[in-house]
Design an enzyme around this catalytic site. Structure first.
Site, PDB file in Angstrom:
ATOM      1  N   LYS A 167       0.906  -1.340  -0.096  1.00 20.50           N
ATOM      2  CA  LYS A 167       0.006   0.064   0.055  1.00 20.50           C
ATOM      3  C   LYS A 167       0.721   1.282   0.006  1.00 20.50           C
ATOM      4  O   LYS A 167       2.110   1.210   0.268  1.00 20.50           O
ATOM      5  CB  LYS A 167      -0.865   0.029   1.190  1.00 20.50           C
ATOM      6  CG  LYS A 167      -0.195   0.016   2.571  1.00 20.50           C
ATOM      7  CD  LYS A 167       0.514   1.411   3.184  1.00 20.50           C
ATOM      8  CE  LYS A 167       1.109   0.849   4.516  1.00 20.50           C
ATOM      9  NZ  LYS A 167       1.838   2.395   4.919  1.00 20.50           N
ATOM     10  N   GLY A 188       4.736  -4.331   3.383  1.00 25.58           N
ATOM     11  CA  GLY A 188       4.980  -5.765   2.985  1.00 25.58           C
ATOM     12  C   GLY A 188       4.678  -6.722   4.305  1.00 25.58           C
ATOM     13  O   GLY A 188       4.139  -7.837   3.693  1.00 25.58           O
ATOM     14  N   GLY A 189       5.189  -6.435   5.345  1.00 22.68           N
ATOM     15  CA  GLY A 189       4.821  -7.771   6.275  1.00 22.68           C
ATOM     16  C   GLY A 189       3.504  -7.833   6.689  1.00 22.68           C
ATOM     17  O   GLY A 189       2.996  -8.728   6.725  1.00 22.68           O
ATOM     18  N   ASP A 216      -1.604  -2.340   9.719  1.00 21.03           N
ATOM     19  CA  ASP A 216      -2.202  -2.180   8.369  1.00 21.03           C
ATOM     20  C   ASP A 216      -2.948  -3.570   7.853  1.00 21.03           C
ATOM     21  O   ASP A 216      -3.475  -3.515   6.976  1.00 21.03           O
ATOM     22  CB  ASP A 216      -1.063  -2.111   7.356  1.00 21.03           C
ATOM     23  CG  ASP A 216      -0.352  -0.685   7.534  1.00 21.03           C
ATOM     24  OD1 ASP A 216      -1.001   0.244   7.956  1.00 21.03           O
ATOM     25  OD2 ASP A 216       0.815  -0.719   7.634  1.00 21.03           O
TER      26      ASP A 216
HETATM   27  P1  ATP Z   1       5.325  -1.014   9.377  1.00 23.55           P
HETATM   28  O1  ATP Z   1       4.818   0.203   9.185  1.00 23.55           O
HETATM   29  O2  ATP Z   1       4.261  -1.875   9.760  1.00 23.55           O
HETATM   30  O3  ATP Z   1       6.563  -1.397  10.552  1.00 23.55           O
HETATM   31  P2  ATP Z   1       6.923  -1.456   6.877  1.00 23.55           P
HETATM   32  O4  ATP Z   1       6.017  -1.319   5.931  1.00 23.55           O
HETATM   33  O5  ATP Z   1       7.653  -0.223   7.422  1.00 23.55           O
HETATM   34  O6  ATP Z   1       6.070  -1.762   8.200  1.00 23.55           O
HETATM   35  P3  ATP Z   1       7.662  -4.068   6.797  1.00 23.55           P
HETATM   36  O7  ATP Z   1       8.527  -4.499   5.639  1.00 23.55           O
HETATM   37  O8  ATP Z   1       6.343  -4.514   6.633  1.00 23.55           O
HETATM   38  O9  ATP Z   1       7.816  -2.492   7.018  1.00 23.55           O
HETATM   39  O10 ATP Z   1       7.913  -4.680   8.320  1.00 23.55           O
HETATM   40  C1  ATP Z   1       9.192  -4.484   8.585  1.00 23.55           C
HETATM   41  C2  ATP Z   1       9.568  -4.867   9.941  1.00 23.55           C
HETATM   42  O11 ATP Z   1       8.870  -6.218  10.229  1.00 23.55           O
HETATM   43  C3  ATP Z   1      11.087  -5.509   9.941  1.00 23.55           C
HETATM   44  O12 ATP Z   1      11.715  -5.181  11.192  1.00 23.55           O
HETATM   45  C4  ATP Z   1      10.725  -6.890   9.669  1.00 23.55           C
HETATM   46  O13 ATP Z   1      11.768  -7.584  10.679  1.00 23.55           O
HETATM   47  C5  ATP Z   1       9.496  -7.326  10.245  1.00 23.55           C
HETATM   48  N1  ATP Z   1       8.777  -8.161   9.747  1.00 23.55           N
HETATM   49  C6  ATP Z   1       8.383  -9.432  10.291  1.00 23.55           C
HETATM   50  N2  ATP Z   1       7.753 -10.206   9.383  1.00 23.55           N
HETATM   51  C7  ATP Z   1       7.939  -9.640   8.232  1.00 23.55           C
HETATM   52  C8  ATP Z   1       7.451  -9.956   6.991  1.00 23.55           C
HETATM   53  N3  ATP Z   1       6.836 -11.015   6.666  1.00 23.55           N
HETATM   54  N4  ATP Z   1       7.954  -8.957   5.862  1.00 23.55           N
HETATM   55  C9  ATP Z   1       8.652  -7.851   6.289  1.00 23.55           C
HETATM   56  N5  ATP Z   1       8.989  -7.661   7.594  1.00 23.55           N
HETATM   57  C10 ATP Z   1       8.853  -8.429   8.489  1.00 23.55           C
END
Ligand code: ATP
Length: 319
Positions: free
Chosen positions: A10, A108-109, A143
């Site tokens: 997103k 992504g997570g 999210d």
């Molecule tokens: P958020 O804003 O929710 O933190 P983001 O979009 O900035 O998310 P993501 O890549 O979703 O970033 O998440 C980052 C953090 O979540 C990292 O510290 C990672 O270690 C942890 N994490 C756990 N599972 C996942 C996954 N499946 N994909 C990505 N990161 C993950």
């Protein structure tokens, strides 16, 4: 049996931080738009109670996940939440192809978690209340409820309250085209929120104007209202971020903004062709993708269509 879900990441067209809550979280208000950058989440049933998870990257570096304990992987947290909901200890094998950069503010997570939940919803024949599913999603990641909806939403609270942006009678509007840029470094969401200082918010009409722009598919109106209350904080922590916004503007983007808590930024374009021209203007060694926003019901292909009435009410307790 196995099922495969294409779960989108997103961007946030608007992100207002309304204040810090006594529980340490922040109250947010955001118009969140899923985009055509998908994680492939494959879930296969097992006869025993073991859970495995293998993640490979396609165009993105997944080294940051290598040392992550299994139970901290968001897809595995989603499995545990579904086990609790379904009252089962059954296990599964998960395979994820990641295309959303890690720590980019593109969820992504959370997409991996939403994908795993949608897959298990189908495999385990979840028959409970949608509200329970969304609440379980919220416990896994902020999210997740928004991504379970699978369309443009207004997200409030910590993310546990989602409302569909499109009304039942709205015709699907034209999508927005944009160029997403990942500067090559992750940003810690926690650090950004810890460094955020209360300031005047964007003004009451930011959110309403953003919702209207999405309903009308009016990208120029969207540009006028695009806002991210974390941008100053992220620019302070990572001054390079602003340079990528500048590069997008210089390349012709109508507007450029941070997504979520960063580090990714995106530039809005008039059309796909315009977005491709902007992308061509960027340095070749920088990760960038031309993507579009997605219509409602993107998870429907997986038999996962949240009733519209459901996403028009608020889920969970207002804070
Ligand atoms: P958020 O804003 O929710 O933190 P983001 O979009 O900035 O998310 P993501 O890549 O979703 O970033 O998440 C980052 C953090 O979540 C990292 O510290 C990672 O270690 C942890 N994490 C756990 N599972 C996942 C996954 N499946 N994909 C990505 N990161 C993950």
């Amino acid at each position: 049996m196995k099922t495969v879900v294409q779960a989108p990441g997103k961007i946030n067209l608007t992100l207002e931080v309304l204040g810090r809550r006594p529980d340490g979280y922040h109250d947010l208000r955001s118009v969140l738009l899923p985009v055509s950058l998908f994680e492939t989440v494959e879930v296969e049933e097992r006869a025993d109670d073991a859970v495995t998870c293998r993640t490979v990257g396609e165009g993105v570096d997944v080294a940051a996940l290598a040392d992550l304990p299994l139970e901290r992987h968001l897809a595995v947290k989603a499995v545990r939440a579904m086990q609790r909901l379904c009252g089962t200890t059954r296990g599964c094998d998960i395979r994820i192809v990641k295309r959303v950069p890690i720590g980019a503010g593109m969820a992504g997570g959370s997409a991996d978690a939403a994908g795993a939940m949608a897959a298990l919803h189908r495999l385990w024949g979840f028959a409970g209340r949608w509200e329970a599913l969304v609440e379980a999603g919220a416990s896994v990641g902020s999210d997740v409820p928004a991504l379970l909806h699978g369309g443009a939403v207004l997200m409030e609270g910590r993310g546990e309250r989602v409302s569909a942006v499109l009304r039942p009678d709205d015709k699907p509007p034209p999508p927005f085209w944009l160029v997403a840029v990942f500067p090559g470094y992750s940003v810690s969401t926690r650090q950004v929120f810890e460094s955020w200082t209360p300031r005047l918010t964007a003004g009451a009409d930011v959110c309403d104007n953003a919702i209207s722009s999405v309903r009308n598919g009016d990208v120029r109106a969207a540009c006028l209202t695009a806002y991210n209350g974390l941008q100053d904080t992220v620019n302070r922590l990572h001054p390079e971020t602003e340079r990528f916004c500048l590069a997008l503007r210089e390349g012709g983007a109508l507007s450029a903004l941070l997504s979520g808590s960063g580090s990714a930024v995106f530039g809005l374009a008039e059309s796909r062709a315009h977005a491709l021209r902007i992308q061509r203007s960027l340095p070749k060694n920088v990760w960038s993708k031309v993507v579009s926003t997605l219509p409602d019901g993107v998870m429907a292909a997986h038999g996962f269509l949240m009733p519209r009435v459901m996403v028009q009410i608020h889920v969970g307790q207002p804070s």
